[in-house]
Design a protein around this motif. Sequence first.
Motif, PDB file in Angstrom:
ATOM      1  N   MET A 143       7.390   3.617   7.669  1.00 49.82           N
ATOM      2  CA  MET A 143       6.195   2.925   7.191  1.00 49.82           C
ATOM      3  C   MET A 143       6.623   1.710   6.366  1.00 49.82           C
ATOM      4  SD  MET A 143       3.036   3.860   7.517  1.00 49.82           S
ATOM      5  CE  MET A 143       1.437   3.600   6.920  1.00 49.82           C
ATOM      6  N   PRO A 144       6.431   0.484   6.865  1.00 47.93           N
ATOM      7  CA  PRO A 144       6.892  -0.708   6.153  1.00 47.93           C
ATOM      8  C   PRO A 144       6.327  -0.841   4.736  1.00 47.93           C
ATOM      9  CG  PRO A 144       6.292  -1.272   8.391  1.00 47.93           C
ATOM     10  CD  PRO A 144       5.891   0.156   8.176  1.00 47.93           C
ATOM     11  N   LEU A 145       5.052  -0.519   4.520  1.00 43.75           N
ATOM     12  CA  LEU A 145       4.470  -0.658   3.185  1.00 43.75           C
ATOM     13  C   LEU A 145       5.122   0.307   2.205  1.00 43.75           C
ATOM     14  CD1 LEU A 145       2.466  -2.043   1.346  1.00 43.75           C
ATOM     15  CD2 LEU A 145       0.755  -0.341   2.023  1.00 43.75           C
ATOM     16  N   THR A 146       5.388   1.520   2.652  1.00 43.00           N
ATOM     17  CA  THR A 146       6.047   2.511   1.795  1.00 43.00           C
ATOM     18  C   THR A 146       7.443   2.028   1.421  1.00 43.00           C
ATOM     19  OG1 THR A 146       4.817   4.238   2.941  1.00 43.00           O
ATOM     20  CG2 THR A 146       6.677   4.937   1.603  1.00 43.00           C
ATOM     21  N   ASP A 147       8.180   1.512   2.408  1.00 46.62           N
ATOM     22  CA  ASP A 147       9.517   0.974   2.133  1.00 46.62           C
ATOM     23  C   ASP A 147       9.433  -0.198   1.152  1.00 46.62           C
ATOM     24  OD1 ASP A 147      10.549   2.782   3.903  1.00 46.62           O
ATOM     25  OD2 ASP A 147      10.852   1.338   5.526  1.00 46.62           O
ATOM     26  N   PHE A 148       8.476  -1.089   1.397  1.00 47.54           N
ATOM     27  CA  PHE A 148       8.309  -2.244   0.527  1.00 47.54           C
ATOM     28  C   PHE A 148       8.053  -1.806  -0.911  1.00 47.54           C
ATOM     29  CE2 PHE A 148       5.541  -5.176  -1.741  1.00 47.54           C
ATOM     30  CZ  PHE A 148       6.265  -6.351  -1.672  1.00 47.54           C
ATOM     31  N   LEU A 149       7.122  -0.883  -1.118  1.00 45.72           N
ATOM     32  CA  LEU A 149       6.770  -0.434  -2.469  1.00 45.72           C
ATOM     33  C   LEU A 149       7.941   0.274  -3.146  1.00 45.72           C
ATOM     34  CD1 LEU A 149       3.098   0.781  -1.910  1.00 45.72           C
ATOM     35  CD2 LEU A 149       3.870  -1.301  -3.074  1.00 45.72           C
ATOM     36  N   PHE A 150       8.666   1.083  -2.386  1.00 52.07           N
ATOM     37  CA  PHE A 150       9.824   1.783  -2.948  1.00 52.07           C
ATOM     38  C   PHE A 150      10.854   0.777  -3.458  1.00 52.07           C
ATOM     39  CE2 PHE A 150      14.154   3.390  -2.389  1.00 52.07           C
ATOM     40  CZ  PHE A 150      14.128   4.496  -3.223  1.00 52.07           C
ATOM     41  N   TYR A 151      11.169  -0.211  -2.632  1.00 51.28           N
ATOM     42  CA  TYR A 151      12.188  -1.195  -3.016  1.00 51.28           C
ATOM     43  C   TYR A 151      11.659  -2.218  -4.023  1.00 51.28           C
ATOM     44  CZ  TYR A 151      15.420   0.893   0.152  1.00 51.28           C
ATOM     45  OH  TYR A 151      16.260   1.790   0.756  1.00 51.28           O
ATOM     46  N   PHE A 152      10.351  -2.464  -4.015  1.00 52.48           N
ATOM     47  CA  PHE A 152       9.754  -3.314  -5.051  1.00 52.48           C
ATOM     48  C   PHE A 152       9.999  -2.681  -6.422  1.00 52.48           C
ATOM     49  CE2 PHE A 152       6.438  -4.402  -8.029  1.00 52.48           C
ATOM     50  CZ  PHE A 152       6.335  -5.773  -7.913  1.00 52.48           C
ATOM     51  N   LYS A 153       9.706  -1.388  -6.537  1.00 44.86           N
ATOM     52  CA  LYS A 153       9.929  -0.678  -7.808  1.00 44.86           C
ATOM     53  C   LYS A 153      11.403  -0.694  -8.187  1.00 44.86           C
ATOM     54  CE  LYS A 153       6.026   2.421  -7.120  1.00 44.86           C
ATOM     55  NZ  LYS A 153       5.625   3.793  -6.766  1.00 44.86           N
ATOM     56  N   LEU A 154      12.269  -0.555  -7.194  1.00 37.82           N
ATOM     57  CA  LEU A 154      13.708  -0.587  -7.438  1.00 37.82           C
ATOM     58  C   LEU A 154      14.138  -1.959  -7.958  1.00 37.82           C
ATOM     59  CD1 LEU A 154      16.052   1.411  -7.068  1.00 37.82           C
ATOM     60  CD2 LEU A 154      16.416   0.417  -4.818  1.00 37.82           C
ATOM     61  N   GLY A 155      13.636  -3.030  -7.338  1.00 37.29           N
ATOM     62  CA  GLY A 155      13.948  -4.387  -7.785  1.00 37.29           C
ATOM     63  C   GLY A 155      13.414  -4.649  -9.179  1.00 37.29           C
TER      64      GLY A 155
END
Length: 194
Positions: free
Chosen positions: A1-13
């Motif tokens: 799921m691209p949005l899930t990946d995006f949000l996970f890595y957004f929080k990481l960044g």
Amino acid sequence: MPLTDFLFYFKLGWSHIVSLDALDHQLFILALVTVYTSKNLKQVLILVTAFTIGHSLTLLLSVLDMIRFSSKWVEFLIPCTIFITALSNLFKKDFSRKAVNTNYYLALLFGLVHGMGFANSVRMMLAKDQNIGWGLFGFNVGLEVGQIAFVIIILCATWVGLSFFRIKRRDWVIFLSAAVFSLALKMALERIPY
């Protein structure tokens, strides 16, 4: 799921900049931004973006396994980039646009080194079934937003120091740069890779 990946890595960044474990990146941003005031907001945002571009490029190349560097050397070089930046601030005679433009080059160049610092962790986190593009994009957006939040705090503190406490700008830059230089030099000496 691209949005899930995006949000996970957004929080990481985001946490890569704002967490207590991110002192080296916070010190680097402080060293870069300390020569600016809130009147230079546009310049500062370009500066932060230059750092993100450098950081992103090396991160991408590392995650794609196109380049690899010893983590011991990277962990040593990161505080070196910080104390070099802080040291350059100490020798600035004025804070004209031309005088502080060197920070753009420092941000881009040293962003390359900082990108290597997180590459090993991101490389291990990216699962084969995840979209690497969304992950890296999310991380970099989170990183940029975290940096902008930190920059706003720095510029507000600078405004308070210069306006309310009537600290001379040169004294403010020397104080912050000397403090950052000292901390970064200590970190570098503790991380000598021998």
